[in-house]
Design a protein around this motif. Structure first.
Motif, PDB file in Angstrom:
ATOM      1  N   ILE A  23       0.823  -1.206   0.000  1.00 49.29           N
ATOM      2  CA  ILE A  23       0.000   0.000   0.000  1.00 49.29           C
ATOM      3  C   ILE A  23       0.857   1.257   0.000  1.00 49.29           C
ATOM      4  O   ILE A  23       0.450   2.306  -0.494  1.00 49.29           O
ATOM      5  N   ASP A  24       2.085   1.171   0.549  1.00 47.17           N
ATOM      6  CA  ASP A  24       2.953   2.347   0.562  1.00 47.17           C
ATOM      7  C   ASP A  24       3.788   2.461  -0.705  1.00 47.17           C
ATOM      8  O   ASP A  24       4.617   3.372  -0.813  1.00 47.17           O
ATOM      9  N   LYS A  25       3.589   1.552  -1.672  1.00 41.71           N
ATOM     10  CA  LYS A  25       4.347   1.594  -2.917  1.00 41.71           C
ATOM     11  C   LYS A  25       3.503   2.024  -4.109  1.00 41.71           C
ATOM     12  O   LYS A  25       3.941   1.921  -5.252  1.00 41.71           O
ATOM     13  N   VAL A  26       2.285   2.495  -3.842  1.00 43.72           N
ATOM     14  CA  VAL A  26       1.416   2.972  -4.919  1.00 43.72           C
ATOM     15  C   VAL A  26       1.810   4.408  -5.249  1.00 43.72           C
ATOM     16  O   VAL A  26       1.817   5.279  -4.375  1.00 43.72           O
ATOM     17  N   ILE A  27       2.172   4.665  -6.494  1.00 45.61           N
ATOM     18  CA  ILE A  27       2.604   6.006  -6.896  1.00 45.61           C
ATOM     19  C   ILE A  27       1.647   6.625  -7.900  1.00 45.61           C
ATOM     20  O   ILE A  27       1.741   7.822  -8.172  1.00 45.61           O
ATOM     21  N   ALA A  28       0.709   5.852  -8.449  1.00 42.53           N
ATOM     22  CA  ALA A  28      -0.219   6.376  -9.455  1.00 42.53           C
ATOM     23  C   ALA A  28      -1.502   6.830  -8.779  1.00 42.53           C
ATOM     24  O   ALA A  28      -2.007   6.173  -7.872  1.00 42.53           O
ATOM     25  N   LYS A  29      -2.036   7.972  -9.207  1.00 48.87           N
ATOM     26  CA  LYS A  29      -3.298   8.458  -8.677  1.00 48.87           C
ATOM     27  C   LYS A  29      -4.454   7.647  -9.241  1.00 48.87           C
ATOM     28  O   LYS A  29      -4.380   7.111 -10.342  1.00 48.87           O
ATOM     29  N   CYS A  30      -5.528   7.579  -8.455  1.00 52.16           N
ATOM     30  CA  CYS A  30      -6.702   6.807  -8.865  1.00 52.16           C
ATOM     31  C   CYS A  30      -7.366   7.491 -10.054  1.00 52.16           C
ATOM     32  O   CYS A  30      -7.663   8.690 -10.023  1.00 52.16           O
ATOM     33  N   THR A  31      -7.620   6.720 -11.095  1.00 53.27           N
ATOM     34  CA  THR A  31      -8.261   7.267 -12.289  1.00 53.27           C
ATOM     35  C   THR A  31      -9.770   7.292 -12.175  1.00 53.27           C
ATOM     36  O   THR A  31     -10.437   8.020 -12.906  1.00 53.27           O
ATOM     37  N   GLY A  32     -10.319   6.504 -11.252  1.00 53.70           N
ATOM     38  CA  GLY A  32     -11.775   6.475 -11.108  1.00 53.70           C
ATOM     39  C   GLY A  32     -12.295   7.477 -10.112  1.00 53.70           C
ATOM     40  O   GLY A  32     -13.505   7.629  -9.953  1.00 53.70           O
ATOM     41  N   SER A  33     -11.411   8.159  -9.386  1.00 47.95           N
ATOM     42  CA  SER A  33     -11.837   9.134  -8.382  1.00 47.95           C
ATOM     43  C   SER A  33     -11.977  10.507  -9.006  1.00 47.95           C
ATOM     44  O   SER A  33     -11.136  10.945  -9.778  1.00 47.95           O
ATOM     45  N   ALA A  34     -13.053  11.176  -8.646  1.00 46.69           N
ATOM     46  CA  ALA A  34     -13.284  12.538  -9.122  1.00 46.69           C
ATOM     47  C   ALA A  34     -13.173  13.552  -7.991  1.00 46.69           C
ATOM     48  O   ALA A  34     -13.720  14.638  -8.060  1.00 46.69           O
ATOM     49  N   VAL A  35     -12.461  13.183  -6.915  1.00 48.40           N
ATOM     50  CA  VAL A  35     -12.352  14.068  -5.757  1.00 48.40           C
ATOM     51  C   VAL A  35     -11.568  15.314  -6.111  1.00 48.40           C
ATOM     52  O   VAL A  35     -11.971  16.439  -5.808  1.00 48.40           O
ATOM     53  N   ASN A  36     -10.432  15.116  -6.765  1.00 52.89           N
ATOM     54  CA  ASN A  36      -9.561  16.240  -7.086  1.00 52.89           C
ATOM     55  C   ASN A  36      -9.472  16.473  -8.595  1.00 52.89           C
ATOM     56  O   ASN A  36      -8.433  16.873  -9.102  1.00 52.89           O
ATOM     57  N   SER A  37     -10.547  16.197  -9.292  1.00 54.95           N
ATOM     58  CA  SER A  37     -10.475  16.297 -10.757  1.00 54.95           C
ATOM     59  C   SER A  37     -10.243  17.731 -11.206  1.00 54.95           C
ATOM     60  O   SER A  37      -9.480  17.992 -12.110  1.00 54.95           O
ATOM     61  N   ARG A  38     -10.920  18.691 -10.553  1.00 52.81           N
ATOM     62  CA  ARG A  38     -10.760  20.086 -10.971  1.00 52.81           C
ATOM     63  C   ARG A  38      -9.378  20.610 -10.611  1.00 52.81           C
ATOM     64  O   ARG A  38      -8.746  21.328 -11.382  1.00 52.81           O
ATOM     65  N   GLU A  39      -8.891  20.224  -9.418  1.00 54.33           N
ATOM     66  CA  GLU A  39      -7.582  20.704  -8.994  1.00 54.33           C
ATOM     67  C   GLU A  39      -6.462  20.078  -9.822  1.00 54.33           C
ATOM     68  O   GLU A  39      -5.471  20.747 -10.141  1.00 54.33           O
ATOM     69  N   THR A  40      -6.605  18.803 -10.156  1.00 57.72           N
ATOM     70  CA  THR A  40      -5.521  18.139 -10.876  1.00 57.72           C
ATOM     71  C   THR A  40      -5.390  18.619 -12.313  1.00 57.72           C
ATOM     72  O   THR A  40      -4.363  18.398 -12.945  1.00 57.72           O
ATOM     73  N   MET A  41      -6.417  19.294 -12.834  1.00 60.58           N
ATOM     74  CA  MET A  41      -6.313  19.826 -14.192  1.00 60.58           C
ATOM     75  C   MET A  41      -5.281  20.949 -14.261  1.00 60.58           C
ATOM     76  O   MET A  41      -4.590  21.122 -15.268  1.00 60.58           O
ATOM     77  N   PHE A  42      -5.168  21.725 -13.188  1.00 62.61           N
ATOM     78  CA  PHE A  42      -4.284  22.885 -13.208  1.00 62.61           C
ATOM     79  C   PHE A  42      -3.139  22.770 -12.215  1.00 62.61           C
ATOM     80  O   PHE A  42      -2.310  23.662 -12.142  1.00 62.61           O
TER      81      PHE A  42
END
Length: 422
Positions: free
Chosen positions: A166-185
């Motif tokens: 669990i501490d070796k996951v480096i990719a962000k979740c593609t199915g989550s829309a929690v930070n979708s607006r923030e991650t665009m910019f």
């Protein structure tokens, strides 16, 4: 609701809550309460909106067995398909009947649903999951061993991993829309964006998906294979795979952890050097021959106050005796405190279990009597394997800490003692 010349008008005084998408929420249907639906584009600008009165929505759900599917007209343009379900609350009469069943009403705990613990890592929502079929880890690509809840699986993108990975996951979740607006910019200092090049592939031997870890079923065109890195995934998992083509998450996570540890060691070494130098004291230089660190000088002849902290001069005989007396008194007190603490340590052998008061999904509660006294207690027993299996060690410790702090609280159970057995 306000009465005006044009009739009854609904006015929203302030936003009450922002329920997550596809979730259940308690709305308390009152007259005039509406749901405001807003559609935004990728730049977070409002495109269209509409309002739905909750009372009308609840009545439509009641007519169609608790479910409804309606089209909403958006302003200034657009339509939206809305699916809603309606859940009834417990009536006051039913609640009174439950309370009259028993004084403690313990039967209400039976069949209680225990919420799974969620581990939020890189916008993933990992929960301990039982895999009914052979599954491989999406990080280290090794088999997930175990009998019950073998590993973690994301509730959004279905990625399956070991608990140790669990501490070796480096990719962000593609199915989550929690930070979708923030991650665009949001510009990150470390970001990998290398999309895969998937093509439909016919597998001649049993192959497992490298995202959700399960088998690629079928006789032909079972899944997709990346031309660059050779990653095998289901058709349904194509949109959920992170853009990490050619990247080994396990090795990358270990390299990042090594960089972080070296940086922490360097910062710690620098801080040690700064603290070792210490603050500089400005004063007149003292000759070396006048410094007598081992000479015993009486306090009456010098007339100088001893500085607080460590003294390089040996103490006077009277002070030595006084210090030894204080140390002996402190030693006796500490021995008494240790004996007192040892006496308070209780085990299950010190109690007599009379009967079981209640049983639920969290454990059992027994009526116990402390031996050689007339004191009765309620003993809550939890199975260690169930606690470890459901990943509730932290939850158990929080409960113990809260009840220990609330010793004199009038509305919380008082913890008398805690212990564990094999």
């Amino acid at each position: 609701s306000l009465s005006t010349e044009n009739g009854q008008v609904y006015v929203q005084k302030k936003p009450t809550m922002y329920p997550p998408w596809n979730s259940t929420f308690d709305a308390h249907i009152n007259n005039g309460r509406v749901m405001h639906i807003v559609v935004k584009d990728k730049s977070a600008e409002m495109v269209s909106e509409t309002t739905v009165e909750l009372k009308v929505l609840a009545e439509r759900c009641k007519k169609s067995n608790g479910k409804t599917e309606i089209w909403l007209e958006l302003k200034p343009q657009g339509r939206m398909l809305m699916n809603a379900r309606y859940f009834l609350e417990i009536n006051a009469k039913d609640l009174a009947d439950c309370e009259t069943e028993g004084f403690f009403s313990l039967h209400q705990r039976r069949g209680a649903i225990k919420q799974a613990k969620i581990h939020n890592v890189k916008c993933h929502e990992f929960t301990a999951t039982f895999f009914p079929q052979p599954t491989f880890c999406s990080v280290c690509h090794e088999f997930v061993w175990g009998l019950n809840k073998q590993g973690y699986q994301c509730r959004q993108c279905n990625a399956a991993i070991h608990k140790k990975c669990i501490d070796k996951v480096i990719a962000k979740c593609t199915g989550s829309a929690v930070n979708s607006r923030e991650t665009m910019f949001h510009k990150e200092r470390f970001k990998i964006d290398m999309p895969h090049r998937f093509k439909v592939y016919n597998y001649k031997s049993p192959t497992f998906c490298e995202h959700c870890g399960t088998l690629l079923w079928g006789l032909a065109r079972q899944g997709l294979k990346c031309d660059a890195c050779g990653m095998n995934v289901h058709h349904k998992c194509q949109t959920k795979v992170a853009n990490l083509c050619g990247v080994n998450q396990k090795l990358m996570a270990e390299a990042l952890a090594m960089i972080e540890s070296t940086q922490q060691a360097r910062c710690q070494r620098d801080s040690e050097q700064i603290s070792r130098d210490g603050p500089l004291e400005i004063g007149f230089p003292v000759p070396v021959k006048d410094v007598t660190p081992l000479q015993a000088l009486p306090a009456s002849t010098t007339g100088k106050k001893e500085p607080q902290g460590i003294s390089w001069e040996t103490p006077v005989e009277g002070t030595v005796k006084g210090e030894s007396l204080i140390e002996s008194d402190l030693g006796e007190q500490s021995q008494e405190q240790q004996e007192h603490q040892v006496q308070l340590k209780l085990t299950i052998e010190d109690f007599v279990l009379h009967k079981m008061l209640g049983k639920g999904s969290f454990g059992k509660v027994f009526l116990a009597e402390l031996k050689s006294t007339d004191q009765y207690f309620a003993v809550k027993a939890l199975k260690k394997d169930v606690v470890l299996m459901d990943d509730d060690v932290e939850c158990t410790m929080v409960e113990k800490r809260v009840l220990s702090l609330a010793w004199e609280h009038p509305f919380l159970t008082h913890v008398f003692c805690t212990f564990q057995t094999k």
